[in-house]
Design a protein around this motif. Sequence first.
Motif, mmCIF file in Angstrom:
data_model
loop_
_atom_site.group_PDB
_atom_site.id
_atom_site.type_symbol
_atom_site.label_atom_id
_atom_site.label_comp_id
_atom_site.label_asym_id
_atom_site.label_seq_id
_atom_site.Cartn_x
_atom_site.Cartn_y
_atom_site.Cartn_z
ATOM 1 N N ILE A 7 1.071 -1.241 0.025
ATOM 2 C CA ILE A 7 -0.082 -0.186 0.026
ATOM 3 C C ILE A 7 0.897 1.139 -0.086
ATOM 4 O O ILE A 7 1.780 1.424 0.827
ATOM 5 C CB ILE A 7 -0.760 0.230 1.253
ATOM 6 C CG1 ILE A 7 -1.802 -1.198 1.436
ATOM 7 C CG2 ILE A 7 -1.738 1.329 1.331
ATOM 8 C CD1 ILE A 7 -2.764 -1.373 2.610
ATOM 9 N N PHE A 8 0.671 2.107 -1.053
ATOM 10 C CA PHE A 8 1.400 3.313 -1.179
ATOM 11 C C PHE A 8 0.558 4.555 -1.425
ATOM 12 O O PHE A 8 -0.541 4.557 -2.075
ATOM 13 C CB PHE A 8 2.441 3.340 -2.329
ATOM 14 C CG PHE A 8 3.443 2.167 -2.381
ATOM 15 C CD1 PHE A 8 4.128 1.953 -1.271
ATOM 16 C CD2 PHE A 8 3.316 1.284 -3.398
ATOM 17 C CE1 PHE A 8 5.336 1.160 -1.456
ATOM 18 C CE2 PHE A 8 4.269 0.235 -3.399
ATOM 19 C CZ PHE A 8 5.282 0.241 -2.502
ATOM 20 N N ALA A 9 0.768 5.440 -0.724
ATOM 21 C CA ALA A 9 0.220 6.834 -0.867
ATOM 22 C C ALA A 9 1.123 7.896 -1.543
ATOM 23 O O ALA A 9 2.085 8.118 -0.866
ATOM 24 C CB ALA A 9 -0.505 7.297 0.518
ATOM 25 N N GLY A 10 0.681 8.519 -2.497
ATOM 26 C CA GLY A 10 1.471 9.486 -3.152
ATOM 27 C C GLY A 10 0.889 10.448 -3.886
ATOM 28 O O GLY A 10 1.047 10.968 -4.942
ATOM 29 N N GLY A 11 -0.101 11.257 -2.950
ATOM 30 C CA GLY A 11 -1.022 12.139 -3.990
ATOM 31 C C GLY A 11 -2.369 11.660 -4.259
ATOM 32 O O GLY A 11 -2.654 10.456 -3.982
ATOM 33 N N CYS A 12 -2.762 12.214 -5.337
ATOM 34 C CA CYS A 12 -3.775 11.566 -6.034
ATOM 35 C C CYS A 12 -3.898 10.119 -6.528
ATOM 36 O O CYS A 12 -2.813 10.144 -7.198
ATOM 37 C CB CYS A 12 -4.274 12.616 -7.359
ATOM 38 S SG CYS A 12 -5.694 11.920 -8.069
ATOM 39 N N PHE A 13 -4.544 9.323 -6.068
ATOM 40 C CA PHE A 13 -4.438 7.770 -6.207
ATOM 41 C C PHE A 13 -4.686 7.936 -8.055
ATOM 42 O O PHE A 13 -4.417 6.760 -8.411
ATOM 43 C CB PHE A 13 -5.650 7.036 -5.743
ATOM 44 C CG PHE A 13 -6.887 7.253 -5.260
ATOM 45 C CD1 PHE A 13 -7.492 8.174 -6.299
ATOM 46 C CD2 PHE A 13 -7.694 7.091 -4.067
ATOM 47 C CE1 PHE A 13 -8.991 8.459 -5.988
ATOM 48 C CE2 PHE A 13 -8.800 7.533 -4.057
ATOM 49 C CZ PHE A 13 -9.579 7.968 -4.775
ATOM 50 N N TRP A 14 -5.432 8.447 -8.403
ATOM 51 C CA TRP A 14 -5.604 8.337 -9.931
ATOM 52 C C TRP A 14 -4.207 8.379 -10.722
ATOM 53 O O TRP A 14 -4.196 7.557 -11.669
ATOM 54 C CB TRP A 14 -6.274 9.698 -10.563
ATOM 55 C CG TRP A 14 -7.711 9.707 -10.160
ATOM 56 C CD1 TRP A 14 -8.597 8.918 -9.617
ATOM 57 C CD2 TRP A 14 -8.274 10.982 -10.441
ATOM 58 N NE1 TRP A 14 -9.925 9.668 -9.490
ATOM 59 C CE2 TRP A 14 -9.771 11.014 -9.850
ATOM 60 C CE3 TRP A 14 -8.187 12.363 -11.029
ATOM 61 C CZ2 TRP A 14 -10.752 11.823 -9.943
ATOM 62 C CZ3 TRP A 14 -9.227 13.238 -10.987
ATOM 63 C CH2 TRP A 14 -10.368 13.078 -10.626
ATOM 64 N N CYS A 15 -3.265 9.127 -10.103
ATOM 65 C CA CYS A 15 -2.067 9.092 -10.883
ATOM 66 C C CYS A 15 -0.900 8.009 -10.238
ATOM 67 O O CYS A 15 0.260 7.941 -10.874
ATOM 68 C CB CYS A 15 -1.040 10.538 -10.445
ATOM 69 S SG CYS A 15 -2.016 11.903 -11.357
ATOM 70 N N MET A 16 -1.329 7.133 -9.242
ATOM 71 C CA MET A 16 -0.452 6.352 -8.816
ATOM 72 C C MET A 16 -0.807 4.780 -9.361
ATOM 73 O O MET A 16 -0.092 3.922 -9.085
ATOM 74 C CB MET A 16 -0.654 6.243 -7.319
ATOM 75 C CG MET A 16 -0.129 7.398 -6.484
ATOM 76 S SD MET A 16 1.454 7.724 -6.727
ATOM 77 C CE MET A 16 2.221 5.948 -5.715
ATOM 78 N N VAL A 17 -1.849 4.562 -10.186
ATOM 79 C CA VAL A 17 -1.954 3.101 -10.830
ATOM 80 C C VAL A 17 -1.359 2.759 -11.676
ATOM 81 O O VAL A 17 -0.806 1.659 -11.771
ATOM 82 C CB VAL A 17 -3.776 3.448 -11.143
ATOM 83 C CG1 VAL A 17 -4.131 1.678 -11.754
ATOM 84 C CG2 VAL A 17 -4.540 3.373 -9.715
#
Length: 172
Positions: A7-17
């Motif tokens: 599990i990673f958080a790095g700002g907007c999840f739209w851009c992390m997929v």
Amino acid sequence: MKKETAIFAGGCFWCMVEPFEEQPGILNVVSGYTGGHVPNPTYEQVSSHTTGHTEAVEITFDADVIDYPALLEIYWQQTDPTDAMGQFQDRGDNYRPVIFVKDEAQRKAAEASKAALEASGRFADPIVTQIEPAKPFYPAEPEHQQFYARNPRRYAMEHAQRQDFIDKNWKD
């Protein structure tokens, strides 16, 4: 197959997929919320900054094909690890960069990768990404899943500032 999750958080999840999903060995990437105190939060609740949750992605992967340290390397290259309270145009605690670790092995790998990034001198400012124990992960609403594939124009606009940062800091 050795199935594991990260599990990673790095700002907007739209851009992390997309950056994870395109890798061999990735079985599934889900956008969602974690780290807070409200069960089953909605996007509106998380955006209100009252739940303690952060937008994140939960990645299911085949560890026989791609290991956790490789995922960490991808993660660092998608975020600004020197910005504690948001990422790029997305500001606030719900966009903070966090590596949520599920066990001691993940914690050790995350700490080692963070220390290596700090020691590399790639960034002039300190690496402030947090490493925290994983809490329950709640999938986001269906409209947030696979956003980049379903909304390419809007995704391109959302991703532009992040891509500029990536190009500047990770071109080698």
